[in-house]
Scaffold this motif. Structure first.
Motif, PDB file in Angstrom:
ATOM      1  N   ASN A 405       0.818  -1.208   0.000  1.00 40.56           N
ATOM      2  CA  ASN A 405       0.000   0.000   0.000  1.00 40.56           C
ATOM      3  C   ASN A 405       0.856   1.264   0.000  1.00 40.56           C
ATOM      4  OD1 ASN A 405      -2.529   1.279  -0.143  1.00 40.56           O
ATOM      5  ND2 ASN A 405      -2.534   1.647   2.074  1.00 40.56           N
ATOM      6  N   SER A 410       7.604   5.445  -4.972  1.00 33.90           N
ATOM      7  CA  SER A 410       8.340   5.579  -3.713  1.00 33.90           C
ATOM      8  C   SER A 410       9.316   4.428  -3.482  1.00 33.90           C
ATOM      9  CB  SER A 410       7.359   5.651  -2.541  1.00 33.90           C
ATOM     10  OG  SER A 410       6.743   4.392  -2.306  1.00 33.90           O
ATOM     11  N   ASP A 528       8.316   5.520  12.581  1.00 27.92           N
ATOM     12  CA  ASP A 528       6.956   5.907  12.192  1.00 27.92           C
ATOM     13  C   ASP A 528       6.744   5.766  10.680  1.00 27.92           C
ATOM     14  OD1 ASP A 528       4.346   6.690  12.779  1.00 27.92           O
ATOM     15  OD2 ASP A 528       4.770   8.814  12.415  1.00 27.92           O
ATOM     16  N   ARG A 530       4.945   4.828   7.402  1.00 34.92           N
ATOM     17  CA  ARG A 530       3.528   4.807   7.080  1.00 34.92           C
ATOM     18  C   ARG A 530       3.299   4.412   5.623  1.00 34.92           C
ATOM     19  NH1 ARG A 530       0.107   5.557  11.632  1.00 34.92           N
ATOM     20  NH2 ARG A 530       1.579   6.262  13.255  1.00 34.92           N
ATOM     21  N   ASP A 531       2.102   3.825   5.365  1.00 42.10           N
ATOM     22  CA  ASP A 531       1.729   3.553   3.987  1.00 42.10           C
ATOM     23  C   ASP A 531       1.069   4.793   3.391  1.00 42.10           C
ATOM     24  OD1 ASP A 531      -0.922   3.612   4.830  1.00 42.10           O
ATOM     25  OD2 ASP A 531      -1.204   1.448   4.724  1.00 42.10           O
ATOM     26  N   LYS A 532       0.562   4.702   2.176  1.00 48.24           N
ATOM     27  CA  LYS A 532       0.049   5.900   1.511  1.00 48.24           C
ATOM     28  C   LYS A 532      -1.259   6.393   2.112  1.00 48.24           C
ATOM     29  CE  LYS A 532      -2.273   3.448  -2.281  1.00 48.24           C
ATOM     30  NZ  LYS A 532      -2.298   3.276  -3.766  1.00 48.24           N
ATOM     31  N   ASP A 533      -1.919   5.562   2.928  1.00 45.85           N
ATOM     32  CA  ASP A 533      -3.138   5.987   3.601  1.00 45.85           C
ATOM     33  C   ASP A 533      -2.894   6.465   5.027  1.00 45.85           C
ATOM     34  OD1 ASP A 533      -4.696   5.356   1.357  1.00 45.85           O
ATOM     35  OD2 ASP A 533      -4.854   3.261   1.983  1.00 45.85           O
ATOM     36  N   GLY A 534      -1.639   6.504   5.439  1.00 43.97           N
ATOM     37  CA  GLY A 534      -1.305   6.970   6.769  1.00 43.97           C
ATOM     38  C   GLY A 534      -1.304   5.901   7.835  1.00 43.97           C
ATOM     39  N   ALA A 535      -1.583   4.651   7.459  1.00 36.63           N
ATOM     40  CA  ALA A 535      -1.550   3.546   8.420  1.00 36.63           C
ATOM     41  C   ALA A 535      -0.107   3.072   8.588  1.00 36.63           C
ATOM     42  CB  ALA A 535      -2.426   2.404   7.936  1.00 36.63           C
ATOM     43  N   LYS A 539       2.302  -3.997   9.384  1.00 36.95           N
ATOM     44  CA  LYS A 539       0.977  -4.217   9.964  1.00 36.95           C
ATOM     45  C   LYS A 539       0.895  -5.481  10.804  1.00 36.95           C
ATOM     46  CE  LYS A 539      -1.175  -1.586   6.267  1.00 36.95           C
ATOM     47  NZ  LYS A 539       0.103  -0.982   5.835  1.00 36.95           N
TER      48      LYS A 539
END
Length: 952
Positions: A405, A410, A528, A530-535, A539
């Motif tokens: 994700n 990137s 910190d 993060r993926d592209k959705d901010g999660a 995971k």
């Protein structure tokens, strides 16, 4: 200590010849005392990955390991264990274990807390990325990591940090195995299985001392050789090892001549009528080219190159060709020698021309060095994309981006992955500022150790070492993280046979030591990511969660784990991939349908020139239309770069001994293994020993152009002019002298696999008459200044401004060249219009790139003016003058094209998307200019060169 046998003296155990369809079980056991419970695992100290159970006593906090027993139902070993598997478990309780993080304060490593150590690491990595881009950060990991740890590190390195600089110590031992499989079959993954051992009627072992490097697999081979109808065997190895002593034919070639010998063997298989033409025509490409190439490698010619009897090739070809089956293996004698990938590919060719693949008793095992080397290659921590995906295939990159994700742009794909020796070279020149070394010991295992020590001590290089012991490398670190080892953590390992084993945590690690997975998860949290959705990018929170993510990453790929689970792996045996809906119980044998992984949209690699290493383009690969066929890749023999001469008259090879693994970090601390092989040695032929007056045990000194090492003599079982040293021995146990074999080896690699050349070096030999050479200093008290070549002009600034200036100047000169062409040849019907068009394009290009000069600064380096005198020459308006002017323009257009290509890679690394788009337009216009110029040159050449003008 209760043991079923003395595995030190009885290395392979009693024979159990096969009488039925399966290899008989024989359970080996070594216990200090009766355990309270047994915990599932597998051995970690060769590529076999033997299933075993760990015996645990729960009479102390966290428990303690009291022994091991082989797993009777495991498909790999049927209960057997080798010496390392029987004895290495004792090192978990070794008092030398690292139990707290350490931070360098001045000249000393001092204890620290995890928060302080990880906080320092995070600050240094964030600083390096902010000031110098992700290209200043590198990871060098180990084949000792579990699949879950490898995959987590791959995601962190590629999608979190964003670096291409990621490799593992598997580069040193089995990178060529993966490379050769890609070159022939389109993807990694072994087209052979251990079950083939039980039924084959012929073995071919090339550069593989199986008796020492995979003892349980060798026991299986011995059992096959002791059956009622025994198989036959050919061994190719310069030394008379225990493996070679078992062979029906032992070929002892000169070091570095594997390609010549294998070409000669294939030539004889063809000449003597053993080729399966129906198989070759249906399932391979390239036979005619292969046949033409090997035709010149007659037995007599090969005998002259390799210094072997010519008739041996004929005898070996007849023995192999007259068999019905063939199981071929190879290891470091191929991979670490001259033309490693080229030679390993010829090993593949032997089986393919005979049609002996994909059926019982017929296969190839390009062996590994440790049971998780396969995980390193599968997961991407060896540099490739995870799941055997192709770096050159945009769709594969998009698949990875969807899985994680993140945006495809990137991910670091602006160039091929950086391999181990290049990582250390970048550290040497100062462009890598942070180097994180995980579970390995390059200060003993990398070639040219004097140079390596200087790199690790270099000013400006921040070194993180994550390990269980204070190794030679850890002594030179800035931060040391204490890691849990086998038996102290949960995870999966995959051996050369594609068999996946689950290793359950048996005991707690000592002190504050943490599993590698927990360290990586902590690092990702602190950074910190993060993926592209901010999660959160990562995971999962434990080993099983990581395995499930990895399982999904492999879905539909050659190494398909998608149908596998921890529950299935807990049922008494490892399971070979692929495991999916089609193969829910795993796949004992690979490529049974003879459809290979060569489809252009599926393959892991488009291949390389086996001599130069130049990559085959996607267009070139697709033009071959492989359609699931394997490639027969021919190659000529090229001599080694360094050969014996008057000053250095001997060839040195390095390798392993049966009782030790890698740099003895663990096996050297197991008393039984240490006492069985306490020291290095130098093996010398009887003839050379007589000539030099050497007796067994005499202290010898071997010197190369890079360094020197000393060890006692061992006489015999090697060809004259050749020496051998085991590479395991370094300095952590204070031998008091220089004895590491890699003091001598070349900082050089195979052009395709990038695996270092450990198997040949020109050396001189002498008896030690006086004092011993001092043991090298491993301290980091005085940092070493940059090496030669590492303090170039402009150091401390990037060179993107230089290349922007170079491209702008090149385009301006190209525009001037088009002006000159139009002025010099006004009567040519096409020059005026085309020249004016291209003149405008070049001016547009120069203006487009000028906009970025202000952003990145002025050019300080480069010399485009040098082109003026060479190319901007005033010529007459003749046919010959026109041809030469067109050629000069083509050269100038190439200069611009190369500068634009270099800049495009830099722009991708910097994430400058606007510059990338501008360069795409420039490259497109330049490519059209070059195409027109080359077409026009070819049109003008015949008339200009063949027909004299009227005034001649």
């Amino acid at each position: 200590m209760a043991s079923t046998r003395d595995s030190i003296t009885d290395i392979w155990g009693p024979r159990t010849p096969q009488a039925g369809p399966h290899w008989p079980a024989r359970v080996d056991q070594n216990l200090l005392e009766d355990p309270d419970r047994w915990v599932q695992a597998c051995c970690f100290l060769c590529s076999n990955g033997c299933g075993l159970d760990i015996g645990v006593k729960d009479d102390t906090p966290g428990g303690r390991i009291v022994g091991v027993r082989g797993c009777e139902t495991d498909v790999v070993n049927r209960g057997r264990l080798g010496p390392k598997g029987m004895h290495s478990w004792v090192v978990n309780a070794d008092p030398g274990r690292l139990t707290r993080p350490l931070i360098r304060r001045g000249a000393q490593l001092e204890p620290a807390g995890w928060d302080e150590a990880m906080g320092l690491i995070v600050r240094r990595i964030q600083q390096a990325k902010r000031l110098h881009t992700a290209g200043s950060i590198a990871f060098y990991s180990s084949g000792q990591l579990y699949a879950e740890e490898n995959y987590t590190l791959s995601v962190i390195g590629k999608a979190g940090v964003g670096t291409l600089h990621m490799d593992g110590n598997t580069r040193l031992c089995t990178a060529t195995a993966g490379a050769a499989l890609k070159e022939t079959f389109g993807a990694d993954g072994q087209p052979g299985t251990y079950e083939d051992v039980d039924v084959t009627d012929c073995f071919l072992l090339v550069g593989h001392d199986m008796a020492a490097t995979a003892t349980v697999l060798w026991a299986r081979v011995l059992d096959r050789r002791r059956a009622a109808e025994p198989s036959r065997m050919v061994v190719i190895d310069p030394r008379r090892t225990a493996t070679a002593a078992e062979a029906d034919i032992h070929i002892q070639p000169r070091l570095g001549t594997n390609v010549a010998v294998l070409n000669g063997l294939i030539q004889q298989l063809i000449e003597r009528g053993h080729v399966d033409r129906a198989f070759v025509e249906a399932h391979t490409l390239g036979y005619d080219d292969l046949a033409r190439t090997v035709a010149g490698y007659t037995p007599e010619r090969v005998a002259g190159i390799a210094r072997i009897p010519a008739d041996q090739l004929r005898q070996a070809a007849d023995l192999i060709g007259s068999s019905r089956m063939l199981l071929t293996t190879c290891l470091q004698g191929v991979y670490q020698s001259n033309q490693g990938t080229a030679a390993a590919v010829q090993v593949n060719n032997v089986n393919l021309v005979l049609g002996r693949i994909g059926r019982p008793g017929c296969g190839i095992l390009q062996m590994n060095g440790q049971p998780t080397a396969q995980n390193n290659r599968e997961s991407g921590t060896g540099g490739d994309l995870p799941g055997f995906r192709n770096f050159g295939n945009p769709r594969h990159l998009e698949e990875v981006a969807r899985l994680w994700n993140v945006e495809p742009a990137s991910l670091p794909n602006w160039g091929p992955p950086t391999h181990a020796l290049q990582i250390f070279r970048y550290a040497e020149t100062g462009s890598i500022r942070v180097l994180w070394i995980v579970g390995t010991n390059p200060a003993v295992s990398i070639p040219d150790l004097g140079r390596l020590r200087a790199i690790l001590r270099r000013q400006g290089l921040f070194v993180i070492v994550q390990d269980a012991f204070m190794t030679e490398t850890a002594k030179m670190a800035d931060v040391v993280l204490p890691a849990a080892i086998w038996g102290e953590k949960t995870g999966c390992s995959t051996n050369v046979n594609r068999v996946v084993h689950l290793n359950r945590k048996a005991v707690e690690p000592p002190g504050e030591a943490r599993s590698d997975l927990d360290i990586f998860l902590d690092f990702a949290r602190r950074m910190d990511f993060r993926d592209k959705d901010g999660a959160p990018l990562i995971k999962w929170h434990d080993a099983e969660g990581a395995f499930n993510a990895w399982r999904e990453c492999t879905r539909g790929r050659p190494c398909d784990y998608s149908g596998l689970s921890y529950a299935q792996l807990s049922q008494g045996s490892g399971v070979p991939w692929p495991v999916n809906e089609r193969h829910p119980q795993g796949s004992t044998r690979y490529y049974t349908d003879l459809k290979f992984a060569t489809d252009p949209d599926y393959c892991e690699s488009f291949g390389h020139d086996l001599i130069t290493g130049a990559a085959v383009t996607a267009q070139e690969y697709k033009a071959r239309r492989p359609n699931g066929r394997a490639f027969l890749r021919p190659v000529e023999y090229v001599p080694p770069r360094e050969e014996p001469d008057e000053e250095y008259p001997y060839f040195l090879s390095t390798g392993r001994v049966v009782y030790h693994f890698h740099t003895r970090t663990k096996t050297g601390r197991a008393p039984a293994l240490r006492d069985a092989a306490p020291d290095a040695y130098i093996q010398v032929s009887e003839a050379d020993a007589r000539r030099l007056g050497i007796k067994p045990g005499d202290m010898l000194c071997v010197t190369s152009r890079r360094g020197a090492a000393q060890a006692p003599a061992r006489v015999g079982d090697i060809e004259p002019g050749t020496l051998f040293m085991p590479f395991h021995y370094g300095y952590w146990d204070d031998p008091g002298r220089a004895r590491a074999a890699n003091e001598l080896t070349l900082f050089d690699w195979d052009p395709v696999s990038k695996q270092p050349h450990f198997k040949y070096a020109a050396v001189k030999l002498a008896k030690v008459e006086g004092e011993l050479l001092a043991q090298p200093d491993e301290s980091k008290q005085a940092a070493v200044p940059p090496a030669a070549g590492g303090n170039e002009a402009g150091a401390g600034r990037t060179h993107i401004a230089d290349y922007i200036g170079l491209l702008q100047a090149s385009e301006e000169r190209l525009a001037h060249g088009w002006e000159k062409l139009c002025a010099s040849h006004p009567l040519a019907p096409d020059i005026g219009a085309q020249g004016a068009l291209f003149l405008g394009w070049s001016r547009d290009n120069a203006a487009a790139i000028q906009a970025y000069a202000g952003k990145y600064g002025e050019r300080l380096e480069g010399e485009p003016e040098a082109l003026d005198q060479a190319l901007l020459i005033q010529r007459r308006a003749t046919a010959f003058g026109l041809l030469r002017d067109l050629q000069d323009l083509w050269l100038m257009a190439n200069e611009s094209t190369v500068s634009a290509a270099v800049l495009a890679q830099g722009a991708r690394a910097l994430g400058d998307h606007d510059l990338q788009r501008a360069l795409q337009d420039i490259e497109a216009r330049n490519e059209r200019q070059r195409a027109w110029l080359l077409t026009r040159i070819r049109q003008a050449a015949p008339q200009t060169l063949a027909v004299p003008p009227a005034d001649a």
